[in-house]
Design a protein around this motif. Sequence first.
Motif, PDB file in Angstrom:
ATOM      1  N   TRP A 299      -1.865   5.379  14.225  1.00 24.05           N
ATOM      2  CA  TRP A 299      -1.945   3.951  13.925  1.00 24.05           C
ATOM      3  C   TRP A 299      -3.402   3.514  13.794  1.00 24.05           C
ATOM      4  O   TRP A 299      -3.789   2.795  12.855  1.00 24.05           O
TER       5      TRP A 299
ATOM      6  N   GLN B 255      -4.741   4.843  10.552  1.00 29.48           N
ATOM      7  CA  GLN B 255      -4.266   4.004   9.458  1.00 29.48           C
ATOM      8  C   GLN B 255      -5.093   2.730   9.329  1.00 29.48           C
ATOM      9  O   GLN B 255      -5.511   2.346   8.228  1.00 29.48           O
ATOM     10  N   ALA B 256      -5.265   2.046  10.449  1.00 26.55           N
ATOM     11  CA  ALA B 256      -5.952   0.758  10.449  1.00 26.55           C
ATOM     12  C   ALA B 256      -7.380   0.889   9.944  1.00 26.55           C
ATOM     13  O   ALA B 256      -7.859   0.062   9.159  1.00 26.55           O
TER      14      ALA B 256
ATOM     15  N   ALA C 121      -7.194   1.592   6.183  1.00 26.87           N
ATOM     16  CA  ALA C 121      -6.800   0.393   5.445  1.00 26.87           C
ATOM     17  C   ALA C 121      -7.961  -0.594   5.339  1.00 26.87           C
ATOM     18  O   ALA C 121      -8.142  -1.246   4.292  1.00 26.87           O
TER      19      ALA C 121
ATOM     20  N   ARG D 295       4.025  -4.034  12.410  1.00 29.37           N
ATOM     21  CA  ARG D 295       4.845  -3.963  11.204  1.00 29.37           C
ATOM     22  C   ARG D 295       6.026  -4.908  11.328  1.00 29.37           C
ATOM     23  O   ARG D 295       6.306  -5.457  12.395  1.00 29.37           O
TER      24      ARG D 295
ATOM     25  N   TYR E 273       2.855   7.384   5.499  1.00 31.04           N
ATOM     26  CA  TYR E 273       2.164   6.102   5.517  1.00 31.04           C
ATOM     27  C   TYR E 273       1.320   5.943   4.250  1.00 31.04           C
ATOM     28  O   TYR E 273       0.237   6.517   4.149  1.00 31.04           O
TER      29      TYR E 273
ATOM     30  N   ILE F  40      -1.376   4.162   2.220  1.00 31.80           N
ATOM     31  CA  ILE F  40      -2.481   3.207   2.370  1.00 31.80           C
ATOM     32  C   ILE F  40      -2.926   2.887   0.947  1.00 31.80           C
ATOM     33  O   ILE F  40      -3.780   3.554   0.361  1.00 31.80           O
TER      34      ILE F  40
ATOM     35  N   MET G  52       0.218  -0.748   4.932  1.00 28.48           N
ATOM     36  CA  MET G  52       0.164   0.107   6.118  1.00 28.48           C
ATOM     37  C   MET G  52       1.585   0.415   6.570  1.00 28.48           C
ATOM     38  O   MET G  52       2.542  -0.180   6.092  1.00 28.48           O
ATOM     39  N   HIS G  53       1.691   1.332   7.532  1.00 33.10           N
ATOM     40  CA  HIS G  53       2.979   1.828   8.022  1.00 33.10           C
ATOM     41  C   HIS G  53       3.734   2.407   6.817  1.00 33.10           C
ATOM     42  O   HIS G  53       3.094   2.867   5.871  1.00 33.10           O
TER      43      HIS G  53
END
Length: 268
Positions: A36, A39-40, A43, A87, A102, A104, A178-179
């Motif tokens: 996570w 991802q963040a 992103a 999410r 995921y 992005i 995201m997710h």
Amino acid sequence: MTAPREPFFPAHKSIRADTQQLEIRHLGRMDYQEAWDYQADLAKKRAAGETGDAILVVEHPNVYTAGKRTLPEDRPTNGLPVIDVDRGGRITWHGEGQLVVYPIIKLAEPVDVVDYVRRLEEAIIHTVRQLGVTTAGRIDGRSGVWVPGATIPLDPAAPDRDRKIAALGIRITRGVTMHGLALNCNNTLEYYSHIVACGIDDADVTTLSLELGRDVSLAEAAAPLLEALADALEGRLTVTNHTFASAPDPTKLANEKRRKARGFHNNA
């Protein structure tokens, strides 16, 4: 679920803002929180134009994650921890044998969230049918990919209810997704019995392996899914009406329960 309006972009057009080839990053097995955070960060860089579009492919150790619409009664009864995430949707499980993807992606403007979700579903439906689950499709009112109620070949005593084979949960910030999605390949279903998965208690969950009567690995499912995802996002695989049923939207049900709870509290 069928879209309530025509999509902003024609079905044969890309909804990506970028024309460069998607980068595929295979992360292997990774802790959910670590993924996570990864991802963040990615992103944020994508929104700033510091990197291009990427699709992350991962498998998580067993974990429950609760979306923004999760209700107290959805949560697990087996004592395992829950990670509350940003999410949409309600609670679900991730774990070994489940393929998690995921994207992005910087979406073209105007951002069309409904069309993005439909394209993800289309890619999964195409992949699952290609692998042999030819009846997979959509249920109007519910996200994800479903198999219509029918006896599972390996268990003639199984209930005749619709079964979710892939779940979706997304977030879009500054036009960047995201997710994403989780496709059940050869995972156990035991962990689902301790939650109200996605807030749905009138249907079941299933896996590719269970539906096909053979072991389907993450590697076998990943290659066709990644190809279908790229095709769907870029308009080479167009969204088709694969809806075979309709059912109540669990997100709307959660909102209604919250409204009633607030009303009861205010009148107390």
